[in-house]
Design an enzyme around this catalytic site. Structure first.
Site, PDB file in Angstrom:
ATOM      1  N   HIS A 162       0.819  -1.221   0.000  1.00  0.00           N
ATOM      2  CA  HIS A 162       0.000   0.000   0.000  1.00  0.00           C
ATOM      3  C   HIS A 162       0.851   1.269   0.000  1.00  0.00           C
ATOM      4  O   HIS A 162       0.410   2.319  -0.450  1.00  0.00           O
ATOM      5  CB  HIS A 162      -0.993  -0.004   1.174  1.00  0.00           C
ATOM      6  CG  HIS A 162      -0.416   0.456   2.460  1.00  0.00           C
ATOM      7  ND1 HIS A 162       0.411  -0.315   3.217  1.00  0.00           N
ATOM      8  CD2 HIS A 162      -0.534   1.634   3.124  1.00  0.00           C
ATOM      9  CE1 HIS A 162       0.769   0.346   4.295  1.00  0.00           C
ATOM     10  NE2 HIS A 162       0.209   1.543   4.263  1.00  0.00           N
TER      11      HIS A 162
ATOM     12  N   LEU B 156       3.073   1.964  -1.931  1.00  0.00           N
ATOM     13  CA  LEU B 156       3.284   2.396  -3.319  1.00  0.00           C
ATOM     14  C   LEU B 156       2.082   3.168  -3.875  1.00  0.00           C
ATOM     15  O   LEU B 156       2.131   3.696  -4.973  1.00  0.00           O
ATOM     16  CB  LEU B 156       3.600   1.191  -4.206  1.00  0.00           C
ATOM     17  CG  LEU B 156       4.916   0.492  -3.858  1.00  0.00           C
ATOM     18  CD1 LEU B 156       5.076  -0.789  -4.646  1.00  0.00           C
ATOM     19  CD2 LEU B 156       6.105   1.409  -4.114  1.00  0.00           C
ATOM     20  N   GLY B 157       1.024   3.208  -3.096  1.00  0.00           N
ATOM     21  CA  GLY B 157      -0.155   3.979  -3.524  1.00  0.00           C
ATOM     22  C   GLY B 157      -0.101   5.419  -3.027  1.00  0.00           C
ATOM     23  O   GLY B 157      -1.043   6.182  -3.227  1.00  0.00           O
TER      24      GLY B 157
ATOM     25  N   GLU C 166       9.727   5.137  11.199  1.00  0.00           N
ATOM     26  CA  GLU C 166       8.441   5.117  11.894  1.00  0.00           C
ATOM     27  C   GLU C 166       8.663   5.268  13.384  1.00  0.00           C
ATOM     28  O   GLU C 166       9.625   4.706  13.927  1.00  0.00           O
ATOM     29  CB  GLU C 166       7.719   3.805  11.623  1.00  0.00           C
ATOM     30  CG  GLU C 166       7.233   3.723  10.198  1.00  0.00           C
ATOM     31  CD  GLU C 166       6.151   2.693  10.052  1.00  0.00           C
ATOM     32  OE1 GLU C 166       5.093   2.850  10.691  1.00  0.00           O
ATOM     33  OE2 GLU C 166       6.367   1.727   9.335  1.00  0.00           O
TER      34      GLU C 166
ATOM     35  N   ASP D 140       9.266  -6.853   5.034  1.00  0.00           N
ATOM     36  CA  ASP D 140       8.148  -5.936   5.199  1.00  0.00           C
ATOM     37  C   ASP D 140       8.290  -4.691   4.321  1.00  0.00           C
ATOM     38  O   ASP D 140       7.366  -4.309   3.601  1.00  0.00           O
ATOM     39  CB  ASP D 140       8.068  -5.536   6.686  1.00  0.00           C
ATOM     40  CG  ASP D 140       6.928  -4.591   6.980  1.00  0.00           C
ATOM     41  OD1 ASP D 140       6.016  -4.477   6.143  1.00  0.00           O
ATOM     42  OD2 ASP D 140       6.936  -3.963   8.047  1.00  0.00           O
TER      43      ASP D 140
ATOM     44  N   HIS E   5       8.801  -2.125  -0.952  1.00  0.00           N
ATOM     45  CA  HIS E   5       8.604  -0.684  -1.030  1.00  0.00           C
ATOM     46  C   HIS E   5       9.863   0.083  -1.433  1.00  0.00           C
ATOM     47  O   HIS E   5       9.861   0.896  -2.358  1.00  0.00           O
ATOM     48  CB  HIS E   5       8.086  -0.167   0.316  1.00  0.00           C
ATOM     49  CG  HIS E   5       7.879   1.287   0.289  1.00  0.00           C
ATOM     50  ND1 HIS E   5       6.990   1.879  -0.581  1.00  0.00           N
ATOM     51  CD2 HIS E   5       8.483   2.302   0.942  1.00  0.00           C
ATOM     52  CE1 HIS E   5       7.044   3.178  -0.432  1.00  0.00           C
ATOM     53  NE2 HIS E   5       7.943   3.462   0.479  1.00  0.00           N
TER      54      HIS E   5
ATOM     55  N   ARG F 209      17.420   7.580  17.767  1.00  0.00           N
ATOM     56  CA  ARG F 209      17.759   7.931  16.388  1.00  0.00           C
ATOM     57  C   ARG F 209      18.239   6.734  15.563  1.00  0.00           C
ATOM     58  O   ARG F 209      18.702   6.886  14.445  1.00  0.00           O
ATOM     59  CB  ARG F 209      18.823   9.017  16.372  1.00  0.00           C
ATOM     60  CG  ARG F 209      18.299  10.318  16.925  1.00  0.00           C
ATOM     61  CD  ARG F 209      19.311  11.424  16.926  1.00  0.00           C
ATOM     62  NE  ARG F 209      18.764  12.569  17.623  1.00  0.00           N
ATOM     63  CZ  ARG F 209      17.912  13.444  17.111  1.00  0.00           C
ATOM     64  NH1 ARG F 209      17.527  13.311  15.864  1.00  0.00           N
ATOM     65  NH2 ARG F 209      17.443  14.443  17.806  1.00  0.00           N
TER      66      ARG F 209
HETATM   67  O1  LIG Z   1       3.096  -1.774   4.741  1.00  0.00           O
HETATM   68  C1  LIG Z   1       3.420  -1.281   5.782  1.00  0.00           C
HETATM   69  O2  LIG Z   1       3.182   0.025   6.028  1.00  0.00           O
HETATM   70  C2  LIG Z   1       3.069   0.503   7.344  1.00  0.00           C
HETATM   71  C3  LIG Z   1       3.073   2.015   7.284  1.00  0.00           C
HETATM   72  O3  LIG Z   1       1.952   2.421   6.591  1.00  0.00           O
HETATM   73  P1  LIG Z   1       1.159   3.746   6.951  1.00  0.00           P
HETATM   74  O4  LIG Z   1       0.093   3.818   5.929  1.00  0.00           O
HETATM   75  O5  LIG Z   1       0.654   3.533   8.340  1.00  0.00           O
HETATM   76  O6  LIG Z   1       2.168   4.836   6.859  1.00  0.00           O
HETATM   77  C4  LIG Z   1       4.178  -0.064   8.190  1.00  0.00           C
HETATM   78  O7  LIG Z   1       4.019   0.355   9.523  1.00  0.00           O
HETATM   79  C5  LIG Z   1       4.138  -1.563   8.110  1.00  0.00           C
HETATM   80  O8  LIG Z   1       5.192  -2.109   8.839  1.00  0.00           O
HETATM   81  C6  LIG Z   1       4.216  -2.065   6.713  1.00  0.00           C
HETATM   82  O9  LIG Z   1       3.900  -3.436   6.676  1.00  0.00           O
END
Ligand SMILES: O=C1O[C@H](COP(=O)(O)O)[C@@H](O)[C@H](O)[C@H]1O
Length: 427
Positions: A127, A129-130, A165, A184, A189, A408
């Site tokens: 997702h 990539l969207g 994140e 992941d 990605h 960090r």
């Molecule tokens: O595909 C993933 O994306 C999330 C982050 O997506 P977001 O839309 O919440 O920014 C990531 O936390 C996750 O590990 C991963 O599988």
């Protein structure tokens, strides 16, 4: 989950914009729950029969969204291929990451999927990539003359792809905690972002034309050397049992320097940083240009000429924006230069609701536009890049460098950037 599609994209978008309550009622009236095994004939035949009841007699298309554990994926896909495909239209299958666990298991999975489906039926969804930033990468590159002559090793010093994140609480027990950050985020990605950023212009916007170019870039990326990789795992305080990893080998942080061995990018480091449980949520792509040769103003740009190089920043989080760092004269009588940002903030410029990335990608599946979904050869090339690192981790049981939760990240990442003559900006 299975969608049966009778509406076209425009109708669908119009439907989405109606008020929320009506929308929910309309959606729920077309939603069915079926109880049954998803990896056997009985369950899938039941699904097929239910779909037949609600579809047109003459024409129907189906999208199957397989949000199932990797271990179950093949059985589910095989069973649906035989028992639940419609013969009245097309069938498309959406599959979730990580698409295998290493080059070998990914290859086996692909071969098995291709024995049940055609390549153009498979949509490997990621997702991230969207997001706008991804589609905008190619729009910026191919619709603006200003960037085109600069997009190569002569002018670009380095490219950084950063996906930090700050979430950690939400991570526990989740997919990423189970598969680790390489499966992941990195193999899909990050490598797809690099492919779109670095590819040659495709001959059209057709999905297969874009995928052809992405595949070429992925196949030109040098296998990642373990010496150019930093793995990390966040470490909670000893009382914090919720965030403490019992598996000391699962990386939650990955930094690396990649190289593309082709004429356009020879020698340009692509520096990747992806991590969880860090100080700040930050997602951006930074393209740093080289110094101006023989800069007439070098005495006026302050003590650090690195800070005065031009930079194009595509920012996704915290705010969607496109920034270009340029040098300009500080107003006044003296001739002093300042590095400033030309700043296109989406929230200021566009007063529009930004659709969720899943919405974007699901509409692409309905439209049959597959350019943001990895084809099997792209996937194989991506795993191939990572194979030396995965083997090393496996063989030597390499423990990731620990870093403080909310910090960090491992200090090794800062050294890695420095090794390639780049400063890791952590603002
Ligand atoms: O595909 C993933 O994306 C999330 C982050 O997506 P977001 O839309 O919440 O920014 C990531 O936390 C996750 O590990 C991963 O599988």
């Amino acid at each position: 989950m299975c969608f049966s599609t009778k509406t076209n994209t425009q109708e669908w978008k119009a439907l989405c914009r109606q008020n929320c309550g009506d929308k929910m009622v309309a959606f729920l009236s077309r939603t069915y729950y079926l109880n049954g095994g998803y990896d056997n004939k009985e369950g899938m035949s039941k699904l097929h029969a239910q779909m037949e009841l609600i579809e047109d007699e003459s024409k129907a298309n189906r999208i199957f969204y397989l949000s199932v554990p990797q271990e179950a994926l093949l059985d589910v896909a095989t069973s649906l291929a035989v028992n639940a495909q419609t013969k009245k239209g097309w069938n498309r299958v959406i599959i979730e990451k990580p698409f295998g666990f290493n080059p070998v298991s990914s290859h086996q999975l692909t071969q098995s999927l291709l024995s049940s489906f055609q390549e153009d039926q498979l949509y490997r969804i990621d997702h991230l990539l969207g997001r706008n930033i991804i589609e905008n990468l190619t729009v910026l590159r191919f619709s603006n003359l200003v960037f085109q002559p600069l997009w190569n090793r002569t002018y670009v010093h380095n490219i950084q792809i950063i996906l930090s994140e700050d979430l950690a609480v939400q991570m526990r027990g989740r997919y990423s905690a189970e598969y680790g950050i390489i499966g992941d985020i990195v193999q899909s990605h990050i490598l797809q972002t690099i492919a779109l950023l670095a590819m040659e212009p495709p001959i059209s916007l057709d999905g297969e034309d874009i995928r052809n170019e992405k595949a070429k870039v992925l196949r030109s990326i040098r296998k990642l050397e373990p010496s150019n990789v930093i793995l990390g795992q966040y470490k909670a305080s000893s009382e914090d049992k919720v965030h403490t990893y019992s598996d000391t080998l699962t990386p939650t942080f990955f930094a690396a320097a990649l190289f593309i061995d082709n004429a356009r990018w020879d020698g340009v480091p692509f520096l990747i940083k992806a991590g969880m449980g860090l100080i700040k949520h930050r997602v951006e792509i930074r393209i740093q240009f080289r110094h101006v040769p023989g800069n007439l103003y070098r005495d006026r740009i302050g003590h650090n000429s690195d800070l005065a190089t031009n930079e194009l920043i595509l920012c996704d989080v915290p705010d969607e924006a496109i920034l270009v760092r340029v040098n300009n004269k500080i107003p006044g009588l003296s001739l002093q230069l300042d590095a400033s940002q030309l700043n296109l903030m989406y929230k200021d410029k566009y007063n529009a609701e930004i659709p969720d990335s899943y919405e974007h990608l699901l509409l692409d599946v309905i439209d049959g536009d597959n350019h943001l979904f990895m084809r099997s050869d792209e996937l194989a090339a991506a795993w191939n890049i990572l194979s030396p690192v995965l083997q090393e981790i496996d063989k030597k049981n390499i423990a990731p460098e620990l870093y403080e939760l909310g910090g960090r990240g491992p200090v090794g990442a800062f050294y890695l950037w420095a090794k390639h003559a780049v400063r890791l900006v952590e603002d």
